[in-house]
Design a protein around this motif. Sequence first.
Motif, PDB file in Angstrom:
ATOM      1  N   THR A  41       0.825  -1.206   0.000  1.00 35.08           N
ATOM      2  CA  THR A  41       0.000   0.000   0.000  1.00 35.08           C
ATOM      3  C   THR A  41       0.855   1.251   0.000  1.00 35.08           C
ATOM      4  O   THR A  41       0.596   2.207  -0.726  1.00 35.08           O
ATOM      5  N   LEU A  91       2.481   1.681  -3.478  1.00 31.12           N
ATOM      6  CA  LEU A  91       1.556   2.140  -4.510  1.00 31.12           C
ATOM      7  C   LEU A  91       1.116   3.566  -4.274  1.00 31.12           C
ATOM      8  O   LEU A  91       0.883   4.318  -5.211  1.00 31.12           O
ATOM      9  N   ARG A 144       2.661  -2.976 -11.969  1.00 25.38           N
ATOM     10  CA  ARG A 144       1.837  -2.380 -10.929  1.00 25.38           C
ATOM     11  C   ARG A 144       0.589  -3.215 -10.685  1.00 25.38           C
ATOM     12  O   ARG A 144       0.106  -3.310  -9.558  1.00 25.38           O
ATOM     13  N   GLU A 145       0.078  -3.806 -11.734  1.00 30.36           N
ATOM     14  CA  GLU A 145      -1.071  -4.696 -11.557  1.00 30.36           C
ATOM     15  C   GLU A 145      -0.694  -5.897 -10.693  1.00 30.36           C
ATOM     16  O   GLU A 145      -1.490  -6.349  -9.875  1.00 30.36           O
ATOM     17  N   GLU A 179      -0.698  -4.834  -7.158  1.00 33.06           N
ATOM     18  CA  GLU A 179      -2.070  -4.723  -6.669  1.00 33.06           C
ATOM     19  C   GLU A 179      -2.637  -6.093  -6.314  1.00 33.06           C
ATOM     20  O   GLU A 179      -3.353  -6.242  -5.315  1.00 33.06           O
ATOM     21  N   HIS A 218      -8.312  -2.215  -4.392  1.00 32.25           N
ATOM     22  CA  HIS A 218      -7.305  -2.869  -5.224  1.00 32.25           C
ATOM     23  C   HIS A 218      -7.924  -3.399  -6.518  1.00 32.25           C
ATOM     24  O   HIS A 218      -7.336  -3.276  -7.601  1.00 32.25           O
ATOM     25  N   ARG A 242      -8.518  -0.558  -9.002  1.00 34.08           N
ATOM     26  CA  ARG A 242      -7.307  -0.133  -9.712  1.00 34.08           C
ATOM     27  C   ARG A 242      -6.895  -1.160 -10.754  1.00 34.08           C
ATOM     28  O   ARG A 242      -6.386  -0.817 -11.823  1.00 34.08           O
ATOM     29  N   ILE A 243      -7.112  -2.443 -10.473  1.00 33.53           N
ATOM     30  CA  ILE A 243      -6.784  -3.476 -11.459  1.00 33.53           C
ATOM     31  C   ILE A 243      -7.647  -3.322 -12.707  1.00 33.53           C
ATOM     32  O   ILE A 243      -7.158  -3.421 -13.840  1.00 33.53           O
TER      33      ILE A 243
END
Length: 461
Positions: free
Chosen positions: A26, A29, A51-52, A55, A135, A138-139
């Motif tokens: 966390t 990110l 980044r995925e 996440e 999360h 964002r994905i």
Amino acid sequence: MPVVRGADKKQRRAAVVLRILSRHATNTLSQGHIVNHSTRSLRWLTPTIRRERNEWEAFCARINDGKLLENSATSLRALKDQFRELEQQNRELKIPELHQELKQLQARVNVILQRCRLYLDTTAVRSLAETQLPHLERILDFVQTEQVYLRRQLLLSQTTVHYLKQLLTAAEDIWTQSYCNPNYLLNLIRKIKHDDAHLNDPGDLLFLSLRDMEAVAQNQISHPDLGIYLRGLEVARCSYYVSRQIPEWRESCDLLMMAGMLHDLGWLMLNPKLANKADGKDAQRNDERGEHPILGAALLGGLRGFPGDSYLTEVVAQHHERLDGTGYPRRLHTYHLGEHSRRMGVICRYLELKNDRRELTADGIRTCDGEELAFGAALQLYRETLQGEWDPTVADQLFRALDANLPEELRESDRHNDPFSLKRFQNYRPDEAHAEMTPPHFSLERESRSNRSVTDRQTEK
């Protein structure tokens, strides 16, 4: 004190580790950084899958953390609607087989959607906690950005084929006339400026794969040297993009675009028997003596009638020269290279590195994803600039135009000794110290030894 069993200890330790990983992911990110410096990639080339992955790690760390959401929750309904829309768009997106890199990106999108289906499908088999919802949001945003990039690359291939047809027609006049009117090329430049004026993302005008783009173009245009013109179009469009961001480049924009489109025409004047060599499955042109810049400059000597035309032959002849004198064909040094030549050299080198996977991966020793190539090329160019090969002001202007945070990312990656690319372009820059030594004029093998002296052997002759 109560006795704690071994199983309970393991569960408590696992829970502590999950909390630490979740907190670390966390924080990372929220700061907008990628954990591993050796796998940094710019978001503008392709939306980074790394980044995925971070996440998903944070998402899995919160499986048993917090209250479970009900199916009737408003936030969960909105997320399911977004998932169904993205899944429908991904099914409708048809990518031709010739776009192999884009097909791979679409396959990665399918994998992400398959994971999300377990939680967001109408027949979902797993429930979501409240802490997991951000999360997953964002994905899905990453998936949406990826699909936008795929559609833009398809649009780029269509416009590129249109530009190629006009550029090929203009090149015929250059070949057949001693004095060539530049109006046809200037019309193409105006069209590129009009079409690219709304593009604020370099990923919309840089090819993800030059080889795939050439295959698509060959399917519509029958020409043996489309790769040379494709490289020219990419250099011209990149020059215009940088000129829009950097005020110092705007005055020479038309000159850089004209030189960019035509800078590699000298390859066409090389003897095909000497200029082609077999390299695995592909036939690559080989210019060991570095003649193509001089030949291209001589070919463009009659192209006049646009701002900066007196510098055209100079820029084309010097687009492979370097400040430290290690370039070619004339190995010019700092004060011999003009401002326009320095800018063209930096852009050509960057795109040369981006499109040449072999150099960045050391001929297959290191593998990399497609979205890493743009950052790897920038990092290699940054290191070469530190060694005095390129103008640092011009290189910094290019980096800032591509991405405002790119110079800082490059400095940090170089400070961490990122081992992405250290191989040099030895084919064009031969090092005498590493050249193959000639065999000695004598031999120490037992069979060649003789009891007679050199004077005796000469007497017999």
